[in-house]
Design a protein around this motif. Structure first.
Motif, PDB file in Angstrom:
ATOM      1  N   ARG A  33       0.801  -1.220   0.000  1.00 39.39           N
ATOM      2  CA  ARG A  33       0.000   0.000   0.000  1.00 39.39           C
ATOM      3  C   ARG A  33       0.836   1.272   0.000  1.00 39.39           C
ATOM      4  N   LYS A  34       1.978   1.248   0.671  1.00 39.52           N
ATOM      5  CA  LYS A  34       2.762   2.475   0.836  1.00 39.52           C
ATOM      6  C   LYS A  34       4.000   2.532  -0.040  1.00 39.52           C
ATOM      7  N   GLY A  35       4.437   1.389  -0.566  1.00 34.72           N
ATOM      8  CA  GLY A  35       5.539   1.369  -1.510  1.00 34.72           C
ATOM      9  C   GLY A  35       6.923   1.447  -0.897  1.00 34.72           C
ATOM     10  N   ALA A  36       7.852   1.913  -1.718  1.00 34.26           N
ATOM     11  CA  ALA A  36       9.268   1.929  -1.364  1.00 34.26           C
ATOM     12  C   ALA A  36       9.566   2.772  -0.124  1.00 34.26           C
ATOM     13  N   GLN A  37       8.822   3.840   0.081  1.00 32.24           N
ATOM     14  CA  GLN A  37       9.060   4.691   1.254  1.00 32.24           C
ATOM     15  C   GLN A  37       8.884   3.886   2.545  1.00 32.24           C
ATOM     16  N   TYR A  38       7.878   3.046   2.581  1.00 25.64           N
ATOM     17  CA  TYR A  38       7.642   2.213   3.760  1.00 25.64           C
ATOM     18  C   TYR A  38       8.802   1.245   3.966  1.00 25.64           C
ATOM     19  N   ILE A  39       9.231   0.602   2.897  1.00 20.93           N
ATOM     20  CA  ILE A  39      10.306  -0.381   2.990  1.00 20.93           C
ATOM     21  C   ILE A  39      11.584   0.273   3.500  1.00 20.93           C
ATOM     22  N   VAL A  40      11.918   1.420   2.948  1.00 23.27           N
ATOM     23  CA  VAL A  40      13.133   2.119   3.374  1.00 23.27           C
ATOM     24  C   VAL A  40      13.022   2.550   4.839  1.00 23.27           C
ATOM     25  N   SER A  41      11.871   3.088   5.235  1.00 24.87           N
ATOM     26  CA  SER A  41      11.716   3.524   6.630  1.00 24.87           C
ATOM     27  C   SER A  41      11.794   2.341   7.594  1.00 24.87           C
ATOM     28  N   MET A  42      11.247   1.186   7.201  1.00 21.98           N
ATOM     29  CA  MET A  42      11.339   0.003   8.057  1.00 21.98           C
ATOM     30  C   MET A  42      12.776  -0.501   8.156  1.00 21.98           C
ATOM     31  N   GLU A  43      13.486  -0.474   7.047  1.00 21.48           N
ATOM     32  CA  GLU A  43      14.884  -0.913   7.067  1.00 21.48           C
ATOM     33  C   GLU A  43      15.721  -0.004   7.970  1.00 21.48           C
ATOM     34  N   ILE A  44      15.484   1.294   7.887  1.00 21.24           N
ATOM     35  CA  ILE A  44      16.218   2.234   8.745  1.00 21.24           C
ATOM     36  C   ILE A  44      15.873   1.995  10.215  1.00 21.24           C
ATOM     37  N   CYS A  87      14.820  -0.753  11.611  1.00 21.97           N
ATOM     38  CA  CYS A  87      15.431  -2.021  12.035  1.00 21.97           C
ATOM     39  C   CYS A  87      16.937  -1.879  12.225  1.00 21.97           C
ATOM     40  N   ASP A  88      17.585  -1.108  11.365  1.00 24.61           N
ATOM     41  CA  ASP A  88      19.025  -0.885  11.510  1.00 24.61           C
ATOM     42  C   ASP A  88      19.341  -0.171  12.825  1.00 24.61           C
ATOM     43  N   PHE A  89      18.538   0.830  13.173  1.00 25.50           N
ATOM     44  CA  PHE A  89      18.735   1.518  14.455  1.00 25.50           C
ATOM     45  C   PHE A  89      18.533   0.554  15.622  1.00 25.50           C
ATOM     46  N   ALA A  90      17.514  -0.285  15.533  1.00 27.23           N
ATOM     47  CA  ALA A  90      17.258  -1.257  16.601  1.00 27.23           C
ATOM     48  C   ALA A  90      18.418  -2.243  16.723  1.00 27.23           C
ATOM     49  N   TYR A  91      18.909  -2.754  15.590  1.00 26.11           N
ATOM     50  CA  TYR A  91      20.053  -3.670  15.622  1.00 26.11           C
ATOM     51  C   TYR A  91      21.268  -2.994  16.241  1.00 26.11           C
ATOM     52  N   ALA A  92      21.551  -1.764  15.815  1.00 27.09           N
ATOM     53  CA  ALA A  92      22.711  -1.051  16.348  1.00 27.09           C
ATOM     54  C   ALA A  92      22.589  -0.849  17.857  1.00 27.09           C
ATOM     55  N   PHE A  93      21.391  -0.515  18.319  1.00 23.38           N
ATOM     56  CA  PHE A  93      21.183  -0.321  19.756  1.00 23.38           C
ATOM     57  C   PHE A  93      21.407  -1.621  20.523  1.00 23.38           C
TER      58      PHE A  93
END
Length: 149
Positions: A87-98, A100-106
Motif C-alpha cells: 500500500r505504501k511502496g518503497a518509502q515504507y520499505i526504506v523507513s522500516m529498514e532504517i 530495524c538498523d537503528f534497533a540492531y545497532a542499539f
C-alpha cells in the motif's frame, strides 16, 4: 553426535512447519496481530528459559521451541510488512529498514557494553538472553493491518 544434532534439527524444523501452518490459519482469519503478540511472548519465554538450560535435552527442547516460536511470529510479521509495503511502496520499505538498523545497532551496542562490564561468560549470556527476551517485543511496534472500507 551428528545423528543427535540432526535429530534436534529435524524436531525443530517439524515444530517450525507446524507453527507456520497454525500461524497461517490464524492469520487468514484476520488475527495477524494476535499471532504476532503470542509469537513475541513465546520467543521471550524461550529466551528466559535459556538461562536455566544446561543439559543436552533441555538445550534441544529450547532450540526446537525457539525455532517454532520464531516461525510462528515471523509469519504474522511478514504478512503485516508486505501488507503495508504493497500500500505504501518503497518509502515504507526504506523507513522500516532504517528503523530495524537503528534497533540492531542499539541492541548490539548494548550487548557490546555488557560484554565489557560483566565478569564472566555465563553472566554475559544470561544478560543477553534477558535483553533478547525484552527486545523481541519491538516487533509489536509495526503498525497493525487495517481492513479496507
Amino acid at each position: 553426535t551428528f545423528g543427535s544434532v540432526g535429530a534436534i534439527s529435524a524436531v525443530g524444523s517439524i515444530g517450525a512447519m507446524v507453527a507456520t501452518w497454525l500461524a497461517g490459519l490464524r492469520g487468514d482469519t484476520g488475527k495477524d496481530r494476535s499471532v504476532l503478540r503470542l509469537g513475541a511472548i513465546l520467543i521471550s519465554s524461550v529466551n528466559i528459559l535459556r538461562i536455566w538450560s544446561n543439559t543436552p535435552i533441555s538445550i534441544a527442547a529450547i532450540t526446537a521451541g525457539y525455532q517454532s516460536s520464531l516461525a510462528y511470529m515471523q509469519n504474522a510479521w511478514t504478512s503485516t510488512y508486505y501488507y503495508h509495503a504493497k500500500r505504501k511502496g518503497a518509502q515504507y520499505i526504506v523507513s522500516m529498514e532504517i528503523a530495524c538498523d537503528f534497533a540492531y545497532a542499539f541492541v548490539w551496542g548494548l550487548l557490546f557494553a555488557l560484554s565489557l562490564n560483566l565478569g564472566s561468560l555465563p553472566q554475559f549470556f544470561n544478560a543477553a538472553f534477558i535483553v533478547a527476551s525484552i527486545a523481541v517485543f519491538g516487533v509489536l511496534l509495526i503498525s497493525p493491518q487495517r481492513k479496507s472500507i
